[in-house]
Motif scaffolding. Structure first.
Motif, PDB file in Angstrom:
ATOM      1  N   ALA A  45      71.402  20.392 -48.268  1.00 17.60           N
ATOM      2  CA  ALA A  45      72.816  20.771 -48.357  1.00 17.60           C
ATOM      3  C   ALA A  45      73.197  21.298 -49.732  1.00 17.60           C
ATOM      4  N   GLN A  46      72.304  21.163 -50.714  1.00 15.81           N
ATOM      5  CA  GLN A  46      72.571  21.675 -52.053  1.00 15.81           C
ATOM      6  C   GLN A  46      72.144  23.133 -52.213  1.00 15.81           C
ATOM      7  N   VAL A  47      71.705  23.772 -51.128  1.00 17.82           N
ATOM      8  CA  VAL A  47      71.219  25.142 -51.186  1.00 17.82           C
ATOM      9  C   VAL A  47      72.311  26.082 -51.702  1.00 17.82           C
ATOM     10  N   GLU A  48      71.907  27.053 -52.476  1.00 17.01           N
ATOM     11  CA  GLU A  48      72.849  28.022 -53.015  1.00 17.01           C
ATOM     12  C   GLU A  48      72.966  29.221 -52.083  1.00 17.01           C
ATOM     13  N   GLY A  49      74.136  29.825 -52.056  1.00 15.60           N
ATOM     14  CA  GLY A  49      74.351  31.037 -51.280  1.00 15.60           C
ATOM     15  C   GLY A  49      74.775  30.802 -49.848  1.00 15.60           C
ATOM     16  N   PHE A  50      74.789  29.552 -49.413  1.00 14.07           N
ATOM     17  CA  PHE A  50      75.176  29.200 -48.042  1.00 14.07           C
ATOM     18  C   PHE A  50      76.504  28.464 -48.047  1.00 14.07           C
ATOM     19  N   ARG A  51      77.268  28.668 -47.012  1.00 16.87           N
ATOM     20  CA  ARG A  51      78.391  27.776 -46.735  1.00 16.87           C
ATOM     21  C   ARG A  51      77.834  26.614 -45.928  1.00 16.87           C
ATOM     22  N   VAL A  52      78.078  25.400 -46.377  1.00 14.70           N
ATOM     23  CA  VAL A  52      77.466  24.222 -45.750  1.00 14.70           C
ATOM     24  C   VAL A  52      78.535  23.413 -45.020  1.00 14.70           C
ATOM     25  N   LEU A  53      78.288  23.143 -43.744  1.00 12.33           N
ATOM     26  CA  LEU A  53      79.147  22.261 -42.948  1.00 12.33           C
ATOM     27  C   LEU A  53      78.318  21.052 -42.545  1.00 12.33           C
ATOM     28  N   GLN A  54      78.877  19.855 -42.736  1.00 12.87           N
ATOM     29  CA  GLN A  54      78.124  18.640 -42.471  1.00 12.87           C
ATOM     30  C   GLN A  54      78.910  17.687 -41.575  1.00 12.87           C
ATOM     31  N   ALA A  55      78.176  16.938 -40.788  1.00 10.47           N
ATOM     32  CA  ALA A  55      78.782  15.889 -39.967  1.00 10.47           C
ATOM     33  C   ALA A  55      77.732  14.823 -39.710  1.00 10.47           C
ATOM     34  N   THR A  56      78.208  13.659 -39.337  1.00  8.43           N
ATOM     35  CA  THR A  56      77.320  12.539 -39.034  1.00  8.43           C
ATOM     36  C   THR A  56      77.777  11.888 -37.746  1.00  8.43           C
ATOM     37  N   GLY A  57      76.851  11.658 -36.844  1.00 10.15           N
ATOM     38  CA  GLY A  57      77.182  10.937 -35.631  1.00 10.15           C
ATOM     39  C   GLY A  57      77.608   9.518 -35.952  1.00 10.15           C
ATOM     40  N   VAL A  58      78.674   9.085 -35.325  1.00 12.22           N
ATOM     41  CA  VAL A  58      79.231   7.759 -35.601  1.00 12.22           C
ATOM     42  C   VAL A  58      79.254   6.971 -34.302  1.00 12.22           C
ATOM     43  N   GLU A  59      78.630   5.808 -34.315  1.00 14.84           N
ATOM     44  CA  GLU A  59      78.514   5.029 -33.079  1.00 14.84           C
ATOM     45  C   GLU A  59      79.880   4.711 -32.486  1.00 14.84           C
ATOM     46  N   ALA A  60      80.839   4.393 -33.342  1.00 10.42           N
ATOM     47  CA  ALA A  60      82.175   4.039 -32.843  1.00 10.42           C
ATOM     48  C   ALA A  60      82.870   5.218 -32.180  1.00 10.42           C
ATOM     49  N   GLU A  61      82.405   6.451 -32.459  1.00 10.61           N
ATOM     50  CA  GLU A  61      83.018   7.638 -31.859  1.00 10.61           C
ATOM     51  C   GLU A  61      82.127   8.267 -30.796  1.00 10.61           C
ATOM     52  N   SER A  62      81.057   7.584 -30.433  1.00 10.41           N
ATOM     53  CA  SER A  62      80.109   8.180 -29.492  1.00 10.41           C
ATOM     54  C   SER A  62      80.667   8.287 -28.086  1.00 10.41           C
ATOM     55  N   GLU A  63      81.795   7.648 -27.818  1.00  9.49           N
ATOM     56  CA  GLU A  63      82.431   7.761 -26.508  1.00  9.49           C
ATOM     57  C   GLU A  63      83.692   8.623 -26.556  1.00  9.49           C
ATOM     58  N   LEU A 133      72.051  12.143 -34.970  1.00 11.42           N
ATOM     59  CA  LEU A 133      72.332  12.777 -33.681  1.00 11.42           C
ATOM     60  C   LEU A 133      72.389  11.750 -32.555  1.00 11.42           C
ATOM     61  N   GLN A 134      71.662  10.646 -32.723  1.00 11.78           N
ATOM     62  CA  GLN A 134      71.631   9.639 -31.652  1.00 11.78           C
ATOM     63  C   GLN A 134      72.988   9.001 -31.415  1.00 11.78           C
ATOM     64  N   TRP A 135      73.893   9.098 -32.386  1.00  8.51           N
ATOM     65  CA  TRP A 135      75.212   8.498 -32.212  1.00  8.51           C
ATOM     66  C   TRP A 135      76.281   9.526 -31.868  1.00  8.51           C
ATOM     67  N   CYS A 136      75.883  10.780 -31.700  1.00  6.13           N
ATOM     68  CA  CYS A 136      76.870  11.798 -31.323  1.00  6.13           C
ATOM     69  C   CYS A 136      77.281  11.627 -29.862  1.00  6.13           C
ATOM     70  N   ASP A 137      78.504  11.976 -29.559  1.00  8.44           N
ATOM     71  CA  ASP A 137      78.942  11.952 -28.168  1.00  8.44           C
ATOM     72  C   ASP A 137      78.202  13.026 -27.382  1.00  8.44           C
ATOM     73  N   ARG A 138      78.074  12.805 -26.070  1.00  7.71           N
ATOM     74  CA  ARG A 138      77.261  13.676 -25.228  1.00  7.71           C
ATOM     75  C   ARG A 138      77.756  15.125 -25.253  1.00  7.71           C
ATOM     76  N   ALA A 139      79.061  15.313 -25.221  1.00 12.35           N
ATOM     77  CA  ALA A 139      79.593  16.679 -25.212  1.00 12.35           C
ATOM     78  C   ALA A 139      79.206  17.415 -26.491  1.00 12.35           C
ATOM     79  N   SER A 140      79.232  16.723 -27.616  1.00 12.98           N
ATOM     80  CA  SER A 140      78.842  17.353 -28.877  1.00 12.98           C
ATOM     81  C   SER A 140      77.366  17.699 -28.890  1.00 12.98           C
TER      82      SER A 140
END
Length: 920
Positions: A45-63, A133-140
């Motif tokens: 994510a520290q790469v130069e020249g790119f726009r970086v978007l980040q997210a993390t799967g959250v178990e509490a939001e997996s539904e 990714l294992q905690w991401c909701d199915r639709a995502s």
């Protein structure tokens, strides 16, 4: 400093380099907790020249439907105005930005995210980083995988990480076929020494490093947790290491030891953070109400169990959170969830609050179950069927009666099916079975199982289940029974079992006229099938007109295909093609990706039978990609068989053989007679075009005598001209007379001009005093149909006959037309034969002309066709479920092949839909 992982770093750097050159792609990192996945992602994510978007799967939001992609793409939402309106509307509904919009197809939502990413990448390359990714909701997860498969030609790189170990959530079932993967194992001994040296009081000796690597399996986080507890003598090998090292459950115990001395306020905050998982400090403080929030947070940070990042308390290791929750008493856990629910409700986050209320429930609670059921309906309306399934399932667990519990479990199973999770749907259905005593519930369960079996290609199983379900509903819910009878007919047709088709049509006769257009169509469609099998179509024109008229009022792709099948069986080729086009148009407009393979099967086969081979191949390849993506075995086998047939017709033996073998490998074990028969026909046509006439006759005679689930009566009828041609050239005419007689009888029974022309063609190839007259009649019918391949082949047969009868001038007239028509179609083997016959008649065949279309790939051909009709890149992208940039990429590859350098020149060269030729 990152220790080791040189190969992984090189793979990530290669991905980023390619993405910077507009050759986007995906890389999936798999590994156990603590293996270093997140560290690699953070470094990337520290790469130069790119726009970086980040997210993390959250178990509490997996539904919570689309929770993760909302987190990932939230910065891009202002660009929605630049996305095609249907896609933008679908995204808004999915993310809860437009509660009034209609429920979108989940693939249309995913296509909207693709367009959004493509627009963002116009400014500079984009890096999408998604951890846990294992905690991401199915639709995502579905949206991310859809997007990842379509990054070709985009300056976009996607890095995914999944915790891949038992009990980690969805990690062990996250499957991304076709995506490159890196499995992170343990560090090597030298790397272990380097890592420990940076965290311990001294560098371990080689022997100690080897022992540490063995006992921790080289897990970086386990090594770091251990390093601070080892003294110099242990590191240098003068004293032995502890008997047990903190790995797995023992590591969890180590985490608990760190929390042993916490103050009551900090300990309470720690438990709330573990229960919430999304540890927003504001939320935790609202729930805990500590006297000194800052002091409690600082005390927690000092333990090393959590870290404070962007106003969130994040556990340093997943096992730390699990250990804290596991050690708490039930009373404390329930209290934590209740306080979190109150805190969330006070912030207006009622859906998240509802899940915490559910986690706090210790027994049946109908009020809470009703609220969860309402949440499920709202999630489903946003195309979040995975989240809907989870809410229905929890509502079922809280239900107070068996009947309601069963209904909710069936709702959960159906939502899981719609989300593309057949395994979960099957499990939920099995759980519902014990309470499915009522006819309606039992029928729903049987229907669900039938749909799953049909998708897997198990049409016999599906057929029997559908008949049982329909029998349960026909008295009280005749409309639902009609749907199931129609699906049963479809399955039996794929199996090639016309006796089963007839039985279903007979069973449906007493259902009544129907009360809606859809029901009226189904009743009439089933009746047409029954009449056709009884040979009454010629005298039942009113029934035919009713089916076609009702079909014109439909907007369901599947029913439009059925209307097209009816038109084909009734000999109305233009109506058939019209219904298939409408089915494709509706499916594309609605973003109904799962409906497209079935529609593309029939569209490509109709194009193949009409001689439009390049169009047919483009449609079949698109359908095959989507069938594989949506796990539709039945469609995949049929599309492979069609591709085999096309390759055989254009003379590509290697490709035809490969496709035929792949089709049979899927279809034969499942008893799919239709694709099995099509694959055998393709192989026989390869024999015919290669001059292996006896082999072709043998194969086609075998097909004619094949039983259901191995052959198909309709395909046998279609193969009759090939059989006759091969038999004539092999000198085995007597063996095919029965097949020709059956074709003549079919023509007489149905009154179809197409069948009559095919019969005349076959009779003409067999020779006799009326051969010229019969072939001439067939040519005229095929010309008007139009069926250009049949017309050109009939002209070739007539030209050959006239040349043998010493009428070269008349022969040349037909042979010239045959050469031109067959070359234009790309039917190279027959074109070569016609050219040879023309030379034998005393006239040289002109050199083949080319306009470059035959050099295009199927996808380039589709794009060129749309451009020639004036479609914009955005419109084409929406039609083909790719991004506008990918359209542009393929278009620029097509320009030099066509001898043009711009869109304007292309439209000028091909102002109407081009004749789609191919060289095979």
């Amino acid at each position: 400093m990152l220790i080791g992982r040189a190969a992984e770093r090189a793979a990530i750097e290669g991905l980023l380099t390619r993405a910077g050159d507009s050759d986007g792609g995906v890389l999936l990192l798999r590994g156990e907790a603590g293996a270093g996945k997140s560290t690699l992602l953070a470094r990337a994510a520290q790469v130069e020249g790119f726009r970086v978007l980040q997210a993390t799967g959250v178990e509490a939001e997996s539904e919570l439907a689309y929770a993760t992609v909302h987190q990932l793409f939230h910065p891009l939402l202002p660009l929605l105005e630049q996305v095609p309106a249907p896609q933008a509307d679908a995204v808004r509904v999915a993310l809860g930005m437009d509660a009034a919009g209609r429920t979108p197809d989940r693939f249309l939502v995913a296509l909207g995210f693709l367009s959004l990413v493509s627009e963002a990448a116009r400014e500079r390359p984009l890096l999408l980083v998604l951890d846990d990714l294992q905690w991401c909701d199915r639709a995502s997860v579905d949206a991310v995988l859809f997007l990842g498969r379509r990054l070709t030609a985009e300056p976009v790189a996607m890095l995914l990480a999944v915790r891949d170990e038992p009990g980690a959530g969805a990690g062990d079932v996250v499957v991304a076929p076709g995506f490159p993967e890196l499995v992170l194992g343990g560090l090597e001994d030298a790397e272990v020494a380097d890592l420990v040296a940076g965290a311990a009081v001294a560098r371990p000796s080689d022997e100690v490093a080897s022992l540490l690597a063995g006992r921790t399996h080289g897990n970086p986080l386990a090594l770091l947790e251990l390093a601070g507890d080892l003294g110099i003598e242990q590191l240098t090998g003068k004293r032995p290491l502890p008997d047990t090292l903190p790995v797995g459950d023992r590591l969890g115990r180590t985490f608990l030891d760190r929390s042993a001395g916490l103050s009551p306020a900090a300990d309470d905050l720690l438990l709330l953070a573990a229960a919430a998982e999304v540890g927003e400090v504001d939320l935790l403080v609202r729930a805990a109400e500590p006297a000194d929030p800052a002091a409690a947070v600082a005390e927690l940070e000092a333990t090393g169990l959590v870290s404070l990042r962007a106003d969130r308390l994040t556990f340093t290791h997943p096992l730390a959170r699990s250990a804290v929750l596991g050690a708490a008493t039930t009373v404390r856990r329930v209290d934590a969830h209740r306080r979190l629910a109150d805190a969330l409700a006070s912030r207006g986050e009622h859906d998240r609050a509802l899940w915490h209320r559910a986690a706090a429930a210790l027994g049946p609670d109908e009020e809470l179950a009703d609220a969860l059921e309402d949440l499920a309906r709202r999630s489903g309306a946003r195309s979040g069927q995975g989240a809907a399934s989870a809410a229905y399932e929890r509502a079922a667990a809280l239900s107070t009666t068996s009947e309601v519990r069963t209904r909710r479990l069936l709702d959960a199973a159906e939502a899981a099916w719609q989300s593309g999770d057949p395994a979960r749907a099957r499990t939920l259905g099995d759980r519902a079975e014990a309470g499915a005593a009522r006819a309606g519930s039992r029928a729903r369960l049987l229907h669900l199982r039938a749909r799953a079996a049909s998708r897997r290609g198990e049409v016999r199983v599906a057929h029997d289940l559908l008949l049982k379900a329909a029998a349960l509903l026909r008295e009280d819910q005749p409309g639902a029974a009609m749907e199931m009878y129609a699906e049963a007919v479809e399955g039996a047709a794929y199996a090639g079992d016309l006796d089963r088709v007839a039985a279903v049509s007979e069973a449906a006769v007493g259902l009544g006229p129907g009360t809606t257009t859809r029901e009226e169509f189904l009743v009439s469609w089933l009746a047409v099938g029954n009449a056709g099998l009884r040979g009454r179509l010629a005298s039942d024109a009113a029934l035919l007109e009713r089916v076609l008229a009702l079909g014109e009022r439909l907007e369901d792709p599947r029913l439009l295909v059925w209307a097209g099948i009816s038109a084909l069986n009734l000999g109305d080729v233009p109506a058939m093609q019209g219904f298939y086009r409408r089915a494709l148009d509706v499916a594309r407009a609605d973003g109904a990706v799962a409906s497209l393979p079935y529609a593309l099967e029939h569209a490509s086969m109709s194009q193949a039978l009409a001689g439009s081979y390049a169009s047919a191949r483009a449609a079949a390849e698109e359908g095959l990609r989507l069938a594989v993506e949506t796990e539709q075995q039945r469609s995949a086998s049929m599309l492979l068989a069609i591709l085999a047939f096309l390759a055989a017709t254009t003379g590509d033996e290697e490709e035809g053989t490969r496709y035929a073998e792949d089709a049979r490998a899927i279809a034969a074990p499942l008893g799919l007679g239709l694709p099995t028969a099509m694959a055998l026909w393709a192989t026989a046509r390869l024999d015919l075009t290669a001059g292996r006439y006896d082999a072709a006759v043998d194969r086609l005679l075998t097909l004619a005598g094949a039983s259901p689930e191995v052959g198909h009566p309709m395909v046998t009828t279609w193969t009759t001209p090939d059989l006759v041609e091969a038999a004539v050239r092999a000198g085995r005419q007597d063996e095919v007379l029965a097949g020709v007689d059956r074709l003549v009888q079919l023509a007489e029974a149905t009154g179809r001009s197409g069948a009559a022309a095919a019969a005349a063609w076959c009779q003409g190839m067999l020779g006799g005093p009326e051969a010229v007259e019969r072939l001439t009649m067939a040519i005229e019918v095929f010309r008007l149909a139009p069926l250009p391949l049949a017309e050109a082949r009939a002209r070739l047969a007539l030209g050959e006959l006239l040349r043998r009868d010493r009428q070269p001038r008349l022969a040349r007239e037909h042979l010239r037309a045959a050469v031109e028509g067959l070359r234009q179609l790309g039917a190279r083997p027959w074109a070569d034969r016609a050219a040879a016959e023309l030379r034998a008649s005393g006239e040289s065949a002109p050199a083949p002309e080319t306009n470059g279309l035959e050099t295009l790939t199927p996808q380039e051909l589709q794009i060129v066709r749309y451009v020639s009709q004036g479609s914009s890149n955005r419109t084409i992208a929406a039609q083909l479920f790719i991004s506008p940039r990918t359209v542009e990429y393929h278009l620029y590859k097509a320009y030099p092949k066509l001898g043009v350098s711009s869109r304007t020149q292309l439209i000028g060269a091909f102002p109407a839909e081009p004749v789609l030729a191919t060289s095979g």
